[in-house]
Enzyme design. Structure first.
Site, mmCIF file in Angstrom:
data_model
loop_
_atom_site.group_PDB
_atom_site.id
_atom_site.type_symbol
_atom_site.label_atom_id
_atom_site.label_comp_id
_atom_site.label_asym_id
_atom_site.label_seq_id
_atom_site.Cartn_x
_atom_site.Cartn_y
_atom_site.Cartn_z
ATOM 1 N N HIS A 283 -1.656 -5.089 0.142
ATOM 2 C CA HIS A 283 -1.829 -6.368 0.829
ATOM 3 C C HIS A 283 -1.182 -6.361 2.214
ATOM 4 O O HIS A 283 -0.462 -5.428 2.594
ATOM 5 C CB HIS A 283 -1.250 -7.503 -0.009
ATOM 6 C CG HIS A 283 0.226 -7.401 -0.281
ATOM 7 N ND1 HIS A 283 1.190 -7.752 0.636
ATOM 8 C CD2 HIS A 283 0.899 -6.990 -1.394
ATOM 9 C CE1 HIS A 283 2.390 -7.561 0.118
ATOM 10 N NE2 HIS A 283 2.239 -7.096 -1.124
ATOM 11 N N CYS A 299 4.477 -3.694 -4.802
ATOM 12 C CA CYS A 299 3.140 -3.540 -4.237
ATOM 13 C C CYS A 299 3.189 -2.649 -2.998
ATOM 14 O O CYS A 299 4.246 -2.179 -2.599
ATOM 15 C CB CYS A 299 2.549 -4.898 -3.885
ATOM 16 S SG CYS A 299 2.037 -5.858 -5.321
#
Length: 344
Positions: A283, A299
């Site tokens: 992301h 992440c």
């Protein structure tokens, strides 16, 4: 005369006039190769040109800040390796020629500010705590300057240095910006590799050719990024961030889940690529200057613009291989289990 003679015999990238923090745009566009690399901690014309050329070649230096920092050096090394050339923090003639040949046009161009750039709405201040973000209608930019800097992949500091005495909030005002494409179309991505040791993400085509390279932030020992191979499950622009109390993030007191509305300053930025392990994804970020320089919660963080390019070109089912050491290969890690852990 002495100054001219000195400039003729010294091995310099080029003469870079920097006065009171202002950068000369012509010097950046006219940059020529030299044996001496630019400074790593100060804005300079040679570093700015090098970063823009790398960005246009799809070897991202992350945020273009006009400094020859670690991300720019990693991207240049990857570009050199891809072209069968050596790199030791200096730019050989062949490497410079290859980099210039990878794209056309000046690296800096004029841009006229539009109504969309200044109309907002803008946040008065971006909260530092997640719980303070949940009541906001959008996680917008805090100023036209921030939006323009991100639009052209630049730091606010570099944009201001190139445009002294500009307010960045007047429709029709002309400013100097990095000449980078707004959208990119890549060949079909067959595999994505995330090297946790070097903190980089690479995309390959079906022949194994490297087609895109990005600096990335990965997890820490306490909140690690997965090991093994996952699959892309989805890609979303302007994602809503959902906090789960199971994450147990430091400083968050809420015992109930809550949502944070979309925007470039959302905790997961302006683009989300979901992976086949609960809570994990690739992301964007509200802090492009921190990419590959600080740990994530597990992440993989890219700049918003790099996440968008990857997200717009990757397909559902694409393999995402996590490499634990520089010597690892995707074949060695195929089938390795990936932990389930919600994080960002």
């Amino acid at each position: 005369m002495m100054r001219w003679m000195l400039g003729a015999v010294m091995s310099l990238w080029f003469i870079c006039p920097v006065l009171a923090g202002n950068l000369d745009a012509k010097a950046v566009n006219d940059a020529a190769r030299s044996e001496k690399p630019p400074a790593t901690d100060k804005i300079s014309a040679p570093a700015a040109k090098l970063q823009i050329l790398l960005d246009r070649a799809q070897f991202s230096p992350g945020q273009i800040d006009g400094k020859f920092g670690e991300n720019a050096q990693k991207a240049l090394k990857a570009f050199a390796e891809q072209n069968g050339l050596g790199f030791d923090k200096t730019v050989a003639p062949e490497l410079w020629d290859k980099l210039n040949a990878a794209s056309e046009g000046p690296v800096l161009v004029d841009y006229k500010i539009t109504d969309a750039d200044v109309k907002g709405p803008f946040l008065k201040k971006l909260p530092t705590k997640l719980e303070e973000m949940k009541s906001l209608e959008a996680l917008s930019y805090t100023s036209p300057l921030e939006g323009l800097a991100e639009k052209f992949h630049m730091s606010e500091e570099l944009l201001k240095a190139l445009n002294p005495r500009k307010a960045f909030d007047k429709v029709g005002e002309t400013i100097v910006v990095a000449n980078v494409p707004a959208r990119r179309e890549l060949p079909r991505i067959a595999r994505v590799e995330i090297d946790k040791a070097s903190e980089t993400l690479k995309a390959f085509d079906e022949t194994g050719r490297l087609i895109a390279y990005y600096p990335a932030s990965v997890g820490s020992a306490d909140r690690p990024t997965p090991t093994g191979t996952l699959k892309v499950t989805a890609a979303h622009e302007q994602p809503t961030y959902r906090y789960n109390p199971e994450y147990k993030f430091k400083g968050v007191k809420s015992k109930r889940p809550f949502n944070i509305k979309p925007g470039p300053n959302n905790p997961v930025g302006s683009y989300w690529i979901g992976l086949s392990a609960q809570g994990y994804g690739i992301h964007g970020t509200a802090e492009p200057d921190r990419v590959s320089k600080s740990a994530s919660h597990g992440c993989v963080r890219l700049t918003n613009w790099d996440a968008r390019v990857l997200g717009e070109n990757v397909k559902r089912g694409t393999s995402v291989v996590f490499l634990d050491a520089p010597t690892d290969t995707s074949s060695r890690q195929q089938g390795a289990p990936a932990a389930k852990r919600a994080s960002n």
